[in-house]
Design a protein around this motif. Structure first.
Motif, PDB file in Angstrom:
ATOM      1  N   THR A 167       0.408  -6.136  21.155  1.00 15.87           N
ATOM      2  CA  THR A 167      -0.321  -5.276  20.240  1.00 15.87           C
ATOM      3  C   THR A 167      -0.201  -3.825  20.682  1.00 15.87           C
ATOM      4  O   THR A 167       0.364  -3.538  21.737  1.00 15.87           O
ATOM      5  CB  THR A 167      -1.794  -5.728  20.179  1.00 15.87           C
ATOM      6  N   VAL A 193      -4.753  -1.431  18.193  1.00 17.21           N
ATOM      7  CA  VAL A 193      -4.241  -1.105  16.851  1.00 17.21           C
ATOM      8  C   VAL A 193      -2.958  -1.902  16.620  1.00 17.21           C
ATOM      9  O   VAL A 193      -2.396  -2.482  17.548  1.00 17.21           O
ATOM     10  CB  VAL A 193      -3.951   0.415  16.687  1.00 17.21           C
ATOM     11  N   LYS A 194      -2.506  -1.888  15.355  1.00 16.98           N
ATOM     12  CA  LYS A 194      -1.201  -2.505  15.083  1.00 16.98           C
ATOM     13  C   LYS A 194      -0.134  -1.757  15.872  1.00 16.98           C
ATOM     14  O   LYS A 194      -0.213  -0.542  16.016  1.00 16.98           O
ATOM     15  CB  LYS A 194      -0.890  -2.417  13.586  1.00 16.98           C
ATOM     16  N   ASN A 253       2.310   0.110  15.781  1.00 21.95           N
ATOM     17  CA  ASN A 253       3.099   1.042  14.980  1.00 21.95           C
ATOM     18  C   ASN A 253       2.267   2.306  14.902  1.00 21.95           C
ATOM     19  O   ASN A 253       1.185   2.290  14.329  1.00 21.95           O
ATOM     20  CB  ASN A 253       3.345   0.456  13.583  1.00 21.95           C
ATOM     21  N   PHE A 254       2.741   3.372  15.521  1.00 24.64           N
ATOM     22  CA  PHE A 254       1.891   4.546  15.704  1.00 24.64           C
ATOM     23  C   PHE A 254       2.298   5.727  14.825  1.00 24.64           C
ATOM     24  O   PHE A 254       1.453   6.405  14.265  1.00 24.64           O
ATOM     25  CB  PHE A 254       1.913   4.974  17.176  1.00 24.64           C
ATOM     26  N   LYS A 271       1.066  10.074  11.792  1.00 16.92           N
ATOM     27  CA  LYS A 271       0.290   8.957  12.325  1.00 16.92           C
ATOM     28  C   LYS A 271       0.135   7.872  11.271  1.00 16.92           C
ATOM     29  O   LYS A 271      -0.111   8.172  10.110  1.00 16.92           O
ATOM     30  CB  LYS A 271      -1.085   9.519  12.722  1.00 16.92           C
ATOM     31  N   PHE A 309      -1.646   4.605  12.032  1.00 16.19           N
ATOM     32  CA  PHE A 309      -2.727   3.635  12.262  1.00 16.19           C
ATOM     33  C   PHE A 309      -4.068   4.287  11.955  1.00 16.19           C
ATOM     34  O   PHE A 309      -4.173   5.503  11.865  1.00 16.19           O
ATOM     35  CB  PHE A 309      -2.687   3.116  13.704  1.00 16.19           C
ATOM     36  N   GLU A 310      -5.091   3.445  11.752  1.00 20.77           N
ATOM     37  CA  GLU A 310      -6.441   3.951  11.452  1.00 20.77           C
ATOM     38  C   GLU A 310      -7.155   4.325  12.738  1.00 20.77           C
ATOM     39  O   GLU A 310      -7.113   3.586  13.700  1.00 20.77           O
ATOM     40  CB  GLU A 310      -7.237   2.878  10.717  1.00 20.77           C
TER      41      GLU A 310
END
Lengths: 127, 366
Positions: free
Chosen positions: B285, B353-354, B356-357, B363, B365-366
């Protein structure tokens, strides 16, 4: 090529020391050290007011590539720290011997200065 | 002295710092890693990745053999030029390597890693028995990756107008061939861009022309920060022969259907999939740390699963020049919450987070 200014003292662990007119010493990391670390992104500064012994860890430098401990080159009390490095650690890359200084120490034993290397001696160990 | 690419002298001319990378003398950075990183996110940069391994696969059984060799299914390559990312597994379901396979007019082209070259080629030969297939290593080819929002326009400005038009029209994960040049819309940065696989003798002149029109040389240091921001795995770090692709965020790259396709490692990864569903196999992750400091490979992750303290490990970590804080990939138990990373004895909170940044400069991700 790295620069090794004359008139400074150097620790084998890549810190430099400049003796100021008031007897305190300014401490930073060498041009060679910043080159090895590459782009510096965070610096944990020495603690203002702390009493430190020579070779004690006083700071941590984080570059993109690596984390590196910085050691006190001389025993004494830390009387000033360079706050500017908190927000702009890259100053150490651009000006390791100038605006990129880390702290000032009032030495408790000036004879320790004699144990440090001069510019030639330090340049030799960097080869 | 290590192996050298046809662009070695160009790296010296550009003041590169050269390091040993899997037996190759490669540029780690030129002036500033962070400036090189931003050049790719904002403009255009070029990477010499000629150390990577190009392998051409031909013969009557080329397709059948790749369907046996790879966890992803080359039957998904419905048209010439299409590309596919896949793992190559061992019988235990560990990752021998990850690679890109392109379908060509005749046969296929594989690009595998540098550090795994010898073992990959041996593995391929060893598993080709009974197949009518030729496996050809192509060391005479150079690979230049040009990435960034301006990269495709810049490369196209150097091409003949008809070729440039075709490259402009090329979809993502597709390639075309023009004479001896193989031009692909693939890469390892999360930006638009091209990978040009060309004869070695053409590489220095192409490098010079790209330099002249403002494409910046990018070292392996920024290649790593860019791929990590894009959440892409690095072989030998995020996965290896003892790690299942299921525990390396690669489940989407395994083609389970048709169930009759017997690829190497199939039985093992089917078991791994069930183990992960049961919470017995960890997952890969993303981690985000907004405090000062940098997450590094090998650091211990402490988290909570169903009220119990469990551990994981960071497989890749860096400072993200785009986000200005640290990011990492970590292998942690499924269902982990309340994650901390042990940095020099201090437990620092991190967010899961997932993996994937950053994509296309922003950006994600949340």
């Amino acid at each position: 090529m790295s620069s090794f200014p004359e008139g400074l003292k150097y620790a084998a662990t890549h810190e430099w020391v400049r003796v100021e007119s008031d007897g305190s010493v300014t401490v930073g990391i060498t041009d060679h050290a910043q080159e090895l670390l590459g782009d510096i992104v965070f610096i944990e500064l020495p603690k203002l007011g702390a009493d430190v012994s020579a070779k004690q860890e006083i700071s941590v430098v984080e570059s993109v590539k690596a984390a590196s401990d910085i050691y006190a080159p001389i025993s004494g009390k830390i009387v000033a720290i360079n706050d500017a490095l908190l927000d702009s650690p890259e100053i150490v890359n651009s000006s390791p011997y100038g605006d990129g200084w880390f702290c000032r120490i009032v030495p408790s034993d000036k004879s320790e200065l004699d144990e440090l290397l001069d510019a030639n001696g330090y340049a030799e160990i960097c080869e | 002295m290590g192996h050298r690419t046809p662009l070695y002298q160009k790296h010296l001319d550009a003041n590169a710092r050269i390091v040993d990378f899997g037996g190759w003398d490669m540029p780690i950075q030129y002036q500033s890693l962070i400036e090189e990183h931003h050049a790719v996110r904002q403009h255009a940069g070029m990477f010499d990745v000629s150390h990577m391994t190009v392998v051409d696969v031909n013969g009557a059984d080329a397709k059948a053999w790749l369907q046996y060799l790879l966890a992803n299914d080359v039957d998904r390559l419905k048209e010439t030029g299409k590309a596919l990312y896949s793992a190559m597994l061992n019988a235990d379901g560990g990752v021998v390597d990850d690679l890109i396979v392109y379908r060509r007019q005749e046969g296929y082209r594989l690009v595998v890693n540098c550090g795994t070259r010898d073992k990959d080629l041996a593995w391929m030969q060893q598993h080709a028995k009974g197949f009518q297939v030729s496996i050809t290593y192509r060391p005479e080819l150079a690979i230049l990756a040009v990435h960034g929002p301006e990269s495709i326009d810049k490369v196209c400005s150097l091409l003949a107008p008809d070729v440039a038009a075709s490259v402009q029209a090329l979809g993502n994960f597709k390639a075309l061939e023009s004479g001896t040049w193989f031009i692909a819309r693939t890469g390892y940065t999360g930006e638009r861009g091209l990978e040009l696989i060309i004869p070695s003798e053409d590489a220095p002149a192409l490098w010079d022309k790209l330099l002249t029109i403002g494409v910046r040389p990018i070292g392996l240091g920024a290649r790593d920060t860019l791929r990590l921001e894009a959440g892409m795995n690095l072989y030998g770090h995020d996965m290896n022969e003892s790690v299942s692709p299921i525990a390396a965020n690669m489940i989407q790259t395994i083609a389970w259907e048709p169930a009759s396709r017997q690829f190497i490692g199939r039985a093992a990864v089917e078991k791994h999939r069930a183990q992960q569903e049961a919470g017995e196999l960890p997952c890969l992750t993303g981690l985000v740390m907004e405090e000062r400091g940098v997450l590094r490979e090998g650091l211990r992750v402490v988290c909570t699963v169903n009220g119990q303290e469990r551990e994981g490990v960071i497989t890749s970590g860096t400072f993200s020049p785009t986000l200005k804080h640290s990011i990492a990939l970590a292998r942690i138990p499924v269902g982990s919450t309340d994650c901390h990373v042990d940095i020099r004895g201090k437990l620092i909170p991190v967010r899961i987070v997932k993996p994937n940044f950053v994509r296309f400069g922003a950006k994600v991700f949340e």
